[in-house]
Design an enzyme around this catalytic site. Sequence first.
Site, mmCIF file in Angstrom:
data_model
loop_
_atom_site.group_PDB
_atom_site.id
_atom_site.type_symbol
_atom_site.label_atom_id
_atom_site.label_comp_id
_atom_site.label_asym_id
_atom_site.label_seq_id
_atom_site.Cartn_x
_atom_site.Cartn_y
_atom_site.Cartn_z
ATOM 1 N N GLY A 238 -6.640 11.514 -2.073
ATOM 2 C CA GLY A 238 -5.299 12.061 -1.891
ATOM 3 C C GLY A 238 -4.317 11.509 -2.918
ATOM 4 N N GLY A 468 -11.341 8.045 1.732
ATOM 5 C CA GLY A 468 -12.290 7.612 0.710
ATOM 6 C C GLY A 468 -12.096 6.161 0.331
ATOM 7 C CB THR A 469 -9.375 3.823 1.238
ATOM 8 O OG1 THR A 469 -9.454 4.110 2.648
ATOM 9 C CG2 THR A 469 -8.275 4.677 0.627
ATOM 10 N N GLY A 510 -2.365 1.220 5.603
ATOM 11 C CA GLY A 510 -3.345 1.602 6.614
ATOM 12 C C GLY A 510 -4.040 0.420 7.262
ATOM 13 N NE ARG A 586 -9.609 -13.506 6.300
ATOM 14 C CZ ARG A 586 -9.336 -13.987 7.511
ATOM 15 N NH1 ARG A 586 -8.984 -13.162 8.469
ATOM 16 N NH2 ARG A 586 -9.413 -15.270 7.739
ATOM 17 C CD GLU A 663 0.481 3.189 -2.497
ATOM 18 O OE1 GLU A 663 1.332 4.025 -2.806
ATOM 19 O OE2 GLU A 663 0.421 2.679 -1.374
#
Length: 697
Positions: A238, A468-469, A510, A586, A663
Site C-alpha cells: 500500500g 505485506g509487512t 500497527g 525492540r 516508514e
Amino acid sequence: MTEVQTESVAARSMGAHHDRVDGVEKVTGHAAYAVEHGGTDPLHAWLVQSTVARGRVLRVDAHQALAHPGVVAVLDHTNTPRLADTGDRELAVLQDDAVGFRGQIVACVLAESPESAREAAGLVSVAYDAEPHRVVFDDEAETYAPEQVNAGHETDASEGDVDAALRDAAVTVDATYRTPHEHNNPMEPHAVTARWDGRTLTLHDSTQGVHPVKQTLTPMLGLAEDQVRVLAPYVGGGFGSKGLPHSPEMAAALAAMAHPGRSVKLAVTRQQMFALTGYRTATVSHVRLGAEPDGRLTAIEHAAVSQTSRIKEFAEQTATAARMMYAAPSRRTTHRVAALDVAVPSWMRAPGEMPGMYAHEVAMDELAVACGVDPVDLRVRNEPETDPETGNPFNDRRLVECLERGAARFGWADRPTTAGATREGDWWVGTGVASATYPMLYMPGNGARVRSLDGGRYEVAIGAVDIGTGARTVLTQIAADALGCPTSGIELVVADTDLPFATVAGGSSGTSSWGTAIAAAAQQFREDHGDDPDPGVETTASAAGYPDMEGHSLHSFGAVFAEARVNAWTGEIRVPRLLGVYSVGRVINPTTARSQLLGGLVMGLSAALFEESYRDPRYGHVVTQDLATYHVASHADVLGIEAEWLDEADHLSTPMGSRGIGEIGIVGTAAAVANAAYHATGVRVRDLPVTADRFLG
Ligand code: MOS
C-alpha cells in the site's frame, strides 16, 4: 503503560527470527486477494474517467456501450444510487455533474466479463462543459495557510526572533529544496469486490484498514453499522495509498447496491492508479539555517509549500520534523498549500518526514560545508537535551549512537574533507550522511479477542490488516509471549470488521497499537480464565494504557550513509553502498523488520534517483502512468544495502518495547544520496530526483 501490562509480555518469541506465518499461502497461490473473491457469477466493473480537468458533465451517451455483448449497465451521475452524504468530494462518486480533476470517475460500466466491460467503457461517450483549469504547482500558484496540517500538527510554529538570529549568525544557509510529485505504486493495484444482498454490503477490499474503510463509507452510504462488512485477508502492499478509501471502492459499493445479489469486481489498472488512488504532493521547502562558526545552530527556519486539490484539502506536514530534530534557540516552521484542479494528494510512506527531512538534511550538509565541520560531527553538536518544541524529555534519543555506529561501520573516517576529491577511472566517488526520524505513533481504540482452543492453543482475533509487512507474524509472536505459549499455539485471525476494532496499517503504528491491544486482551484473559483455561472461553478487551505521550517526546531515529559514484562523462549515478542504522525500540522479528527497513531504504534510493510524475499542464493528466515511464528502483538499481539497529526496548512506548519501523527507512535516505553525490562531484543538487543531467555541462 502500567507495570502489569509490561510484565505480561515476557520476550520469548519476540526478538527471535520467525518465518512469515502466511508464507506458504502466499507462495503456493492460496492467498486470495481482493478480486479473487466474489463467487462464480460476478459482474465486472470498468471505470470511465473524465478527459477534462474542470467543468461539468453535460451528457453521458451509453447507447453503444449498452449494445455491446455482455454489458449489463452503465452507471453515471443520473442513475447511480444516491449517497446520504456527499460532503467528501473525492468519495462522492457519480453523485452530480461536477468534474474536479482529470481522470475523475464519470461513469462505470458493468458487464459479464472484464473484457466486455473494458471494451464498452471505450464506447461510452461523454460530453463536457469544460472550464479553465490550473494544474501546475509552481511559484505563481496561489497559496493559503490551512487550519492545521496532517496528523493534527499546527500549521505554523515559532520561537525566538528567527530573523534577528539569522542576521547575526556567523554562518548561514539559505536555500530552496524541492521534492516531486510521486506515486506509491504498490505491487497489487487497488481492487475491491463488493456485494449487496439487499441488507448487508460486503467488501473484499485491498486496503490498509478494514475498520477505517467501514467507518468512512457507512455514513456516506446511509447504512447502519451492522450493514457493512469489510475484509482484507491479503493485500499486496500500500505504501499509504490504501490507507484511506479512494473513489474506486465507493464506485464498487454503489454498483453493487444497484445490482443486489451480484458481486461486483473492480480492479483498478496501473494506469488508473496514477489518477485515482492518491500520490505524494510535490513540496517546496525554503530552509534557512544560522549557526556559530563551529556549526552550532542558532536559528532554523523551514517554510514548506505543498499542493492540494480544490475538491478536498490535504496538507502535507513537511516542516514538522524541523521542530524537534535539532537544538536552536530560534525556530520558525510554516506550511502553505496551493489548491489546484487535480486529484487529492494522499499518504505516501513517511508523509511529511520524507520530503521535510530531505530538505533539512541537505541543508545540514550545506551548513557542514560552510562551517568546515564534518557532517556527522555537525549533527552531534546540534543534539538537543530535550525536545526543542515541547521541552519534554525524549524517550531515549539515540541518534548520536546511530551516527557513530554507522560511521564506524561505513568507514566514514577515511573520507576526504573536500568535495570532488576522489576520482576512480571514469567515476567521481563520494559519501554522504543524513539523519532519519519518525514519531512513535500510537492509534487508540484497538481491541482484541482471545479464545482458548483445544490442546492449550489460543485463537487471537483483531481486525488489523497485514499489507505485506509481516504484521500477522509479529502479532503472533506478541500474542504467544503475552499468553505464555509458543507461536505454534496461536491461531491469529485478522482483517475483518466482524473482529475487534483495529486502526489503519499506517503511520508505522500497527505493531504498537494492535500489539498493545493484544497484550491487554491476553492479560485480561489470564485474569479472567487463568493460565490453564478450559477450551472455548474467551475475553475481548481494548488497549487500556496509553504510551506516555504527554510527559515524553516519543520518536525513532536513524542515520543513513551512502556512497555515490557519478560518471564523469554521462552523469550516471550509482549507489554501491547504502547503510541505515536505526533506533526503533525492540525489534520483534529481525527478519520482517530488516525487510521493512531495507524496503524503506530502497524506496528512499528510488526517490533520490528516479521517481517523478509529470502532469500535462494542458489537460491535467499524469503522463507518467506506468512503470516504464515512472521508474521505481529495480533490482539492477539496488546494489549494496544494509540495515541494522540498536539493541533496546522502549517500555515508555509500548508493553512490547517496540516502536514503528515501516516508514523510517525512507526518511533521510534521499538526502544521504544527494549529499554523497555532492561530495563526489562538488555539484549541489537541491531538487529530487538527482538525475544525470545535473552533473553535465
Ligand atoms: Mo503510511 S504512508 O502512514 O501508510
